[in-house]
Structures are given as structure tokens and as C-alpha cells.
Scaffold this active site. Structure first.
Site, PDB file in Angstrom:
ATOM      1  N   SER A   1       0.667  -1.366   0.031  1.00  0.00           N
ATOM      2  CA  SER A   1       0.003  -0.031   0.010  1.00  0.00           C
ATOM      3  C   SER A   1       1.167   1.186  -0.099  1.00  0.00           C
ATOM      4  O   SER A   1       2.006   1.430   0.471  1.00  0.00           O
ATOM      5  CB  SER A   1      -0.859  -0.164   1.182  1.00  0.00           C
ATOM      6  OG  SER A   1      -1.394   1.275   1.418  1.00  0.00           O
TER       7      SER A   1
ATOM      8  N   TYR B   1      -1.993  -0.994  10.202  1.00  0.00           N
ATOM      9  CA  TYR B   1      -2.139  -1.240   8.771  1.00  0.00           C
ATOM     10  C   TYR B   1      -0.547  -0.712   8.280  1.00  0.00           C
ATOM     11  O   TYR B   1      -0.154  -1.246   7.257  1.00  0.00           O
ATOM     12  CB  TYR B   1      -3.310  -0.526   8.186  1.00  0.00           C
ATOM     13  CG  TYR B   1      -3.527  -0.835   6.672  1.00  0.00           C
ATOM     14  CD1 TYR B   1      -3.945  -2.098   6.315  1.00  0.00           C
ATOM     15  CD2 TYR B   1      -3.167   0.230   5.819  1.00  0.00           C
ATOM     16  CE1 TYR B   1      -4.326  -1.937   4.934  1.00  0.00           C
ATOM     17  CE2 TYR B   1      -3.366  -0.031   4.553  1.00  0.00           C
ATOM     18  CZ  TYR B   1      -3.983  -1.070   4.174  1.00  0.00           C
ATOM     19  OH  TYR B   1      -4.019  -1.333   2.784  1.00  0.00           O
TER      20      TYR B   1
HETATM   21  N1  NAP Z   1      -8.903  -0.128  -1.436  1.00  0.00           N
HETATM   22  C1  NAP Z   1      -7.449   0.433  -1.334  1.00  0.00           C
HETATM   23  O1  NAP Z   1      -7.679   1.636  -1.255  1.00  0.00           O
HETATM   24  C2  NAP Z   1      -6.429  -0.096  -1.054  1.00  0.00           C
HETATM   25  C3  NAP Z   1      -5.124   0.554  -1.085  1.00  0.00           C
HETATM   26  C4  NAP Z   1      -3.966   0.183  -0.657  1.00  0.00           C
HETATM   27  C5  NAP Z   1      -3.929  -1.318  -0.625  1.00  0.00           C
HETATM   28  N2  NAP Z   1      -5.222  -2.022  -0.496  1.00  0.00           N
HETATM   29  C6  NAP Z   1      -5.014  -3.850  -0.331  1.00  0.00           C
HETATM   30  O2  NAP Z   1      -5.640  -4.357  -1.298  1.00  0.00           O
HETATM   31  C7  NAP Z   1      -5.926  -5.680  -0.916  1.00  0.00           C
HETATM   32  C8  NAP Z   1      -7.395  -5.611  -1.307  1.00  0.00           C
HETATM   33  O3  NAP Z   1      -8.254  -5.063  -0.442  1.00  0.00           O
HETATM   34  P1  NAP Z   1      -9.570  -4.208  -1.147  1.00  0.00           P
HETATM   35  O4  NAP Z   1      -9.348  -2.727  -1.033  1.00  0.00           O
HETATM   36  O5  NAP Z   1     -10.048  -4.957  -2.379  1.00  0.00           O
HETATM   37  O6  NAP Z   1     -10.645  -4.459   0.003  1.00  0.00           O
HETATM   38  P2  NAP Z   1     -11.680  -5.809   0.189  1.00  0.00           P
HETATM   39  O7  NAP Z   1     -12.722  -5.608  -0.895  1.00  0.00           O
HETATM   40  O8  NAP Z   1     -12.091  -5.690   1.617  1.00  0.00           O
HETATM   41  O9  NAP Z   1     -11.042  -7.190  -0.067  1.00  0.00           O
HETATM   42  C9  NAP Z   1      -9.990  -7.772   1.030  1.00  0.00           C
HETATM   43  C10 NAP Z   1     -10.120  -9.243   0.315  1.00  0.00           C
HETATM   44  O10 NAP Z   1      -9.396 -10.019   1.284  1.00  0.00           O
HETATM   45  C11 NAP Z   1      -9.908 -11.151   1.757  1.00  0.00           C
HETATM   46  N3  NAP Z   1      -9.451 -11.620   3.347  1.00  0.00           N
HETATM   47  C12 NAP Z   1      -9.815 -10.763   4.352  1.00  0.00           C
HETATM   48  N4  NAP Z   1      -9.487 -11.566   5.183  1.00  0.00           N
HETATM   49  C13 NAP Z   1      -8.737 -12.655   4.679  1.00  0.00           C
HETATM   50  C14 NAP Z   1      -8.327 -13.834   5.496  1.00  0.00           C
HETATM   51  N5  NAP Z   1      -8.363 -14.225   6.658  1.00  0.00           N
HETATM   52  N6  NAP Z   1      -8.420 -15.183   4.658  1.00  0.00           N
HETATM   53  C15 NAP Z   1      -8.569 -15.016   3.392  1.00  0.00           C
HETATM   54  N7  NAP Z   1      -8.731 -13.993   2.723  1.00  0.00           N
HETATM   55  C16 NAP Z   1      -9.081 -12.667   3.194  1.00  0.00           C
HETATM   56  C17 NAP Z   1     -11.432 -10.882   1.778  1.00  0.00           C
HETATM   57  O11 NAP Z   1     -12.014 -11.809   1.572  1.00  0.00           O
HETATM   58  P3  NAP Z   1     -13.319 -12.538   2.808  1.00  0.00           P
HETATM   59  O12 NAP Z   1     -13.637 -11.651   3.779  1.00  0.00           O
HETATM   60  O13 NAP Z   1     -14.177 -13.232   1.988  1.00  0.00           O
HETATM   61  O14 NAP Z   1     -12.093 -13.435   3.631  1.00  0.00           O
HETATM   62  C18 NAP Z   1     -11.390 -10.057   0.414  1.00  0.00           C
HETATM   63  O15 NAP Z   1     -11.639 -10.889  -0.545  1.00  0.00           O
HETATM   64  C19 NAP Z   1      -5.596  -5.637   0.862  1.00  0.00           C
HETATM   65  O16 NAP Z   1      -4.395  -6.205   0.946  1.00  0.00           O
HETATM   66  C20 NAP Z   1      -5.604  -3.967   0.882  1.00  0.00           C
HETATM   67  O17 NAP Z   1      -4.938  -3.697   2.103  1.00  0.00           O
HETATM   68  C21 NAP Z   1      -6.315  -1.549  -0.787  1.00  0.00           C
END
Ligand code: NAP
Length: 255
Positions: A145, A160
Site C-alpha cells: 500500500s 495497517y
Molecule cells: N482499496 C484500497 O484503497 C487499497 C489501497 C492500498 C492497498 N489495498 C490492499 O488491497 C488488498 C485488497 O483490499 P480491497 O481494497 O480490495 O478490500 P476488500 O474488498 O475488503 O478485499 C479484501 C479481500 O481480502 C480477503 N480476506 C480478508 N481477510 C482474509 C483472510 N483471513 N483469509 C482470506 N482472505 C481474506 C477478503 O475476503 P473474505 O472476507 O471473503 O475472506 C477480500 O476478498 C488488501 O491487501 C488491501 O490492504 C487496498
């Protein structure tokens, strides 16, 4: 047409593919021809995503897996190998966030964030990498991130931020150990994207105004704007690129 980004006949594992960035990337890799295995805890959501992906003419295997559990990770990797016989691409993308400063952060919350965002990558990679070493080929992409490298004063995210910095250290270490096996390990560092993780917190009006003010692009990322970075790291176009972090953030960390 150039085959540089072609993923036909590759097997890609996308972790955290029940919502958000993982779903977008799973579809993007499938669009380049990869058969995919999609992992997360919510199996019903994975099944729906798999159905959609199969309309693209590739295979999609939904696998229920909590990445904080070594037993579940081991079983998930075994079932992917049973189905496909190999793993070429691993997108370690599962993540959670906790909005708190250290002085208000509960120890369980600290553990939840570190276990998912860091230990999850350790476990997934531990069980996948032997197959990559054996094939002398592998593409590992970790989701870090912008918060690995800058702090957002308006949003307290201490656990985080620590976890996403750790992802970069792990990326560099694994990259240097496994280049000799034809394995690249890189990280993407997204800026702000609207997903389940952010829609009710960081898309709140006052935070968004501050983000737009400091981000040279003056807006969050749009759906699909991370795909190119992941396809690059997942394809042979990046064979001599390893241990790197690519910031896809509208220029936020460049100012
Ligand atoms: N959105 C942003 O602005 C942003 C910015 C920088 C980095 N990121 C990173 O991008 C990645 C994806 O996040 P997102 O933004 O797409 O959010 P999201 O829609 O909440 O997706 C998170 C994903 O992680 C899975 N997950 C969470 N805990 C888990 C576990 N214990 N085991 C297996 N799967 C798990 C969730 O699935 P389940 O709940 O079904 O398990 C979901 O598919 C993350 O690493 C986040 O930190 C996001």
C-alpha cells in the site's frame, strides 16, 4: 500481436478474491488467458466470481481459505495442485485494516491485521513456492500500500501501516533468495481505491477532500487501474524485474 503479456495456459492464484481489487485482478488475469484459483473466506461470493470468470473461456476454481490458518492454506494449495498440477502466478492480496492509533489499538486488532496482511503472505508463499522452484518459474505479487511509505494524518492506521511496510521487506527478501530459481517477487502499492475496505471510511467526504488535495491526480483510482501493474508483474514482460514496489497512486507518494 505481442505475446509479452500473454498468460495463456498459466495458472494464477488470487488470494482475497471475494471482493474489491482481488476480483478485478482475477478477471484481468483471466482476460489474458490464465486459468485461476480464487481464495477467500466467503465461499458464496467466490462461487459467483468464478461463474463470471468462466464466461471468459478459462477455468476458475473457488477455494475457501482463511490465510491466517496454516492448515487451511496447506489444504487450499493441495486442492489447487490437484486441479491444475502447477502454480505459475501467486497474487497475495488478502488484507484487512483497523482504524486506530497505537494508543487506542486493541492487541487482538493488532494481531488480526498482522496475521492477515503479513503472516497470510508468509503462509501462502511457503506452500506455493516449492512448486515454483520445482518448475523453475514463478511470479509472486504482493499487495502492499502507499501506507507502507507514507502515513495519512487524517486516518489513524498504525497496525495497517506497519503491516504494509513489512510486506515490502518480505518482498525484497524473497526476491533475493529465489531469483536463482526463475521466480520474481514484486509488490504493488495502491493509493486509494473504492472497495469494501474503504467505501465507508476513506471515502467519507472529509478524508476524500484531503486525499484529492495531496494527490497530483486529484482523485482516487478507478476500477481496473491496478490491472496493468499486476499483469506486468505476472507476465514474462517482468522477467528481469524483482524485489520492486510499484506505486499506483496517482502520484501521491511522488510529492
Ligand atoms: N482499496 C484500497 O484503497 C487499497 C489501497 C492500498 C492497498 N489495498 C490492499 O488491497 C488488498 C485488497 O483490499 P480491497 O481494497 O480490495 O478490500 P476488500 O474488498 O475488503 O478485499 C479484501 C479481500 O481480502 C480477503 N480476506 C480478508 N481477510 C482474509 C483472510 N483471513 N483469509 C482470506 N482472505 C481474506 C477478503 O475476503 P473474505 O472476507 O471473503 O475472506 C477480500 O476478498 C488488501 O491487501 C488491501 O490492504 C487496498
Amino acid at each position: 500481436m505481442s505475446k509479452l503479456f500473454d498468460l495463456t495456459s498459466k495458472v494464477a492464484v488470487i488470494v482475497g478474491a471475494s471482493s474489491g481489487i482481488g476480483v478485478q485482478v482475477a478477471k484481468a488475469l483471466a482476460n489474458e488467458g490464465a486459468n485461476v484459483a480464487i481464495l477467500a473466506r466467503r465461499y458464496d461470493k467466490l462461487k459467483d466470481v468464478a461463474k463470471e470468470i468462466e464466461t471468459l473461456g478459462v477455468k476458475a476454481l473457488p477455494v475457501k481459505c482463511d490465510v491466517t490458518s496454516e492448515e487451511e492454506v496447506k489444504n487450499a494449495v493441495n486442492s489447487i495442485i490437484k486441479e491444475y498440477g502447477k502454480i505459475d502466478i501467486l497474487f497475495n492480496n488478502a488484507g484487512v485494516a483497523s482504524m486506530a492509533d497505537v494508543d487506542s489499538l486493541d492487541e487482538n486488532e493488532w494481531n488480526r491485521v498482522m496475521d492477515t496482511n503479513v503472516k497470510g503472505i508468509f503462509l501462502m508463499t511457503k506452500y506455493v513456492v516449492p512448486y515454483m522452484k520445482n518448475n523453475h518459474y514463478g511470479k509472486i505479487i504482493n499487495t502492499s500500500s502507499v501506507m507502507s511509505s507514507v502515513a495519512a494524518k487524517a486516518a489513524p492506521l498504525h497496525a495497517y501501516e506497519a503491516s504494509k511496510s513489512a510486506v515490502l521487506g518480505l518482498t525484497r527478501g524473497m526476491a533475493s533468495s529465489w531469483a536463482q530459481y526463475g521466480i520474481t517477487v514484486n509488490a504493488i502499492c495502491p493509493g486509494l481505491f473504492k472497495t469494501e475496505m474503504t467505501e465507508h471510511t476513506l471515502f467519507e467526504e472529509s478524508f476524500l477532500m484531503r486525499y484529492n488535495a495531496v494527490c497530483p491526480a486529484s482523485r482516487p483510482g478507478k476500477e481496473g487501474e491496478l490491472n496493468g501493474a499486476v499483469i506486468y508483474f505476472a507476465s514474462d514482460a517482468s522477467n528481469y524485474t524483482t524485489g520492486q514496489a510499484l506505486f499506483v497512486d496517482g502520484g501521491w507518494t511522488s510529492v
